[in-house]
Scaffold this active site. Sequence first.
Site, PDB file in Angstrom:
ATOM      1  N   LYS A 180      34.178   0.810  -2.355  1.00 32.26           N
ATOM      2  CA  LYS A 180      33.780   0.038  -3.783  1.00 32.26           C
ATOM      3  C   LYS A 180      35.055   0.481  -4.554  1.00 32.26           C
ATOM      4  O   LYS A 180      35.446  -0.695  -5.399  1.00 32.26           O
ATOM      5  CB  LYS A 180      32.716   0.903  -4.299  1.00 32.26           C
TER       6      LYS A 180
ATOM      7  N   TYR B 194      56.273  15.335 -17.211  1.00 29.92           N
ATOM      8  CA  TYR B 194      55.595  16.826 -17.138  1.00 29.92           C
ATOM      9  C   TYR B 194      56.091  17.524 -18.341  1.00 29.92           C
ATOM     10  O   TYR B 194      56.591  16.954 -19.246  1.00 29.92           O
ATOM     11  CB  TYR B 194      55.595  17.231 -15.929  1.00 29.92           C
TER      12      TYR B 194
ATOM     13  N   GLY C  10      12.252  -2.386  -6.346  1.00 23.80           N
ATOM     14  CA  GLY C  10      13.397  -1.299  -6.683  1.00 23.80           C
ATOM     15  C   GLY C  10      14.263  -1.657  -7.465  1.00 23.80           C
ATOM     16  O   GLY C  10      13.996  -2.570  -8.403  1.00 23.80           O
TER      17      GLY C  10
END
Length: 406
Positions: free
Chosen positions: A109, A54, A211
Site C-alpha cells: 500500500k 542534525y 461489511g
Amino acid sequence: MSAPETTEPPEAPEAASPDHPLAGDPVFDLHVGGKLETVSTVELDGADALSMAYTPGVARVCTAIAEDPSMTQHYTWVPNTVAVVTDGTAVLGLGDIGPAAAMPVMEGKAVLFKQFGNVDAVPICLDTTDTEEIIETVARLAPSFGGINLEDISAPRCFEIEDRLKERLDIPVFHDDQHGTAVVALAALKNALRLTGRNPAETRVVISGAGAAGVAVARILLEAGITDLAVTDRKGVLSSDRGDLTPVKKVVAELTADVTGRSGTLADALVGADVYIGVSGGTVPEEHVATMADDAIIFGLANPTPEVLPEVAHRHARVVATGRSDFPNQINNVLAFPGIFRGTFDVRATAITEGMKLAAADALADLVGDQLTEDYIIPSPFDARVGPAVSAAVAEAARRDGVARR
C-alpha cells in the site's frame, strides 16, 4: 587524529539468505528484504551539512516549531506522510491473518501511495484488535503524520474506529476498504449507467455484502442519486423487519429497503434488478443472475473469485466488472486513494468529506470520456491522467466544503 571522511553509507545486511526456502519463486524473490526503504532528501557530504541536518542546526528548527507548531507543515515530512494502519483482521481475501502477516500488504500500500500519488507512507501493523487500544494508539501517533489510512480492519469495529478518530483528530482519517472501493465503484457505475442509457434515480441496485465495503458503496450510491437500493448479507435483505441487525446495518436498512419496502433473500432482490454489486465473496447461482433486467450491470468484486464469474455474467449482462486485473473493467482502489490523499495534502484539508469522495468519482468517470465501451468503463491505474485528475478534483471540493487550510 580525525576520522577519514566518507560519503558512502555502509552496506545493509542481507534481509534473507539467498538460499531461503522459497528462492526461485518470483513473488517471494521480489519480497526479499521488504518493498520499502528510507531515503534521505539531503546529502551529508561533510561537517557543514551534518551540522545543519542534525546538531546543532536542527535545534533552531525544533525551537521554531515549539513556538509555532504549524511550522511542521514547512520544515518536516509530516504534511506529505500518511500512516497505513491495520490490525490484520481483514486482509485482502485472506481474513484475520494477524499483524505480522499483514505487513507485506501494508508495504505494498505504501508503494502504491508513492508511485501513484507521490505521497510518503509508513506501514504500521498493530498487535491488538481492541477498539479502544487501536483508537488510542493511532491518536498518539498522529503528530507524526499528515493523514491516517486505516486498512484491513474488520467490520463492524472499523466503523467506530474511523468515526471516533475523525472526531478526535484534525487530520484526514480514511478507511480505504470502505471509501476507496466506494469511489471507484461509483465512477465505474456512472459510466455503465451512461452506456446503458439509465438514469440513477430510476435504477434498481442490489449490493451483496454488508461489511465495510458494502456499507460504504451503499452510502455513496445514495449520495449520488440512486434511490432504489437493497443491501443483503448472508441472511437476506437488510430491513428493519429483521431483529438481528447491528446498529450500522440498521441505519443502512432505514435508508434502503425500508424506503422501497423490499425484503427477502438475495435471489428475491435480484429479480428485475438493473445492477448487482458484489463485495461479499461467495457465489451467486446463474439461475438468479438470469432473472435480472435486460442490459444488466454486474460488478463481482470479490478477490480472487468474483461472486459472478465473468463468463457467467456476460451471458446475462451487458457490462461486467471485477476486482481482478486479468479481466476488463478492474475496480481497483489504487485509482482512488493516492489521488485523494494527494489532493487532500495539497490544500492541507482537515478531513475527507463526502463531497471530496464524489468529486473523485466524477473525475475518474470523466477520464473515460468518448472512449466508453462495455470493456472500458473505468481508466487503468497506469493511466497517467488518473492521479492528477483525482487530486485536483479533491482539492477543489475540499475548498468548496470548507475543510481546506490553504
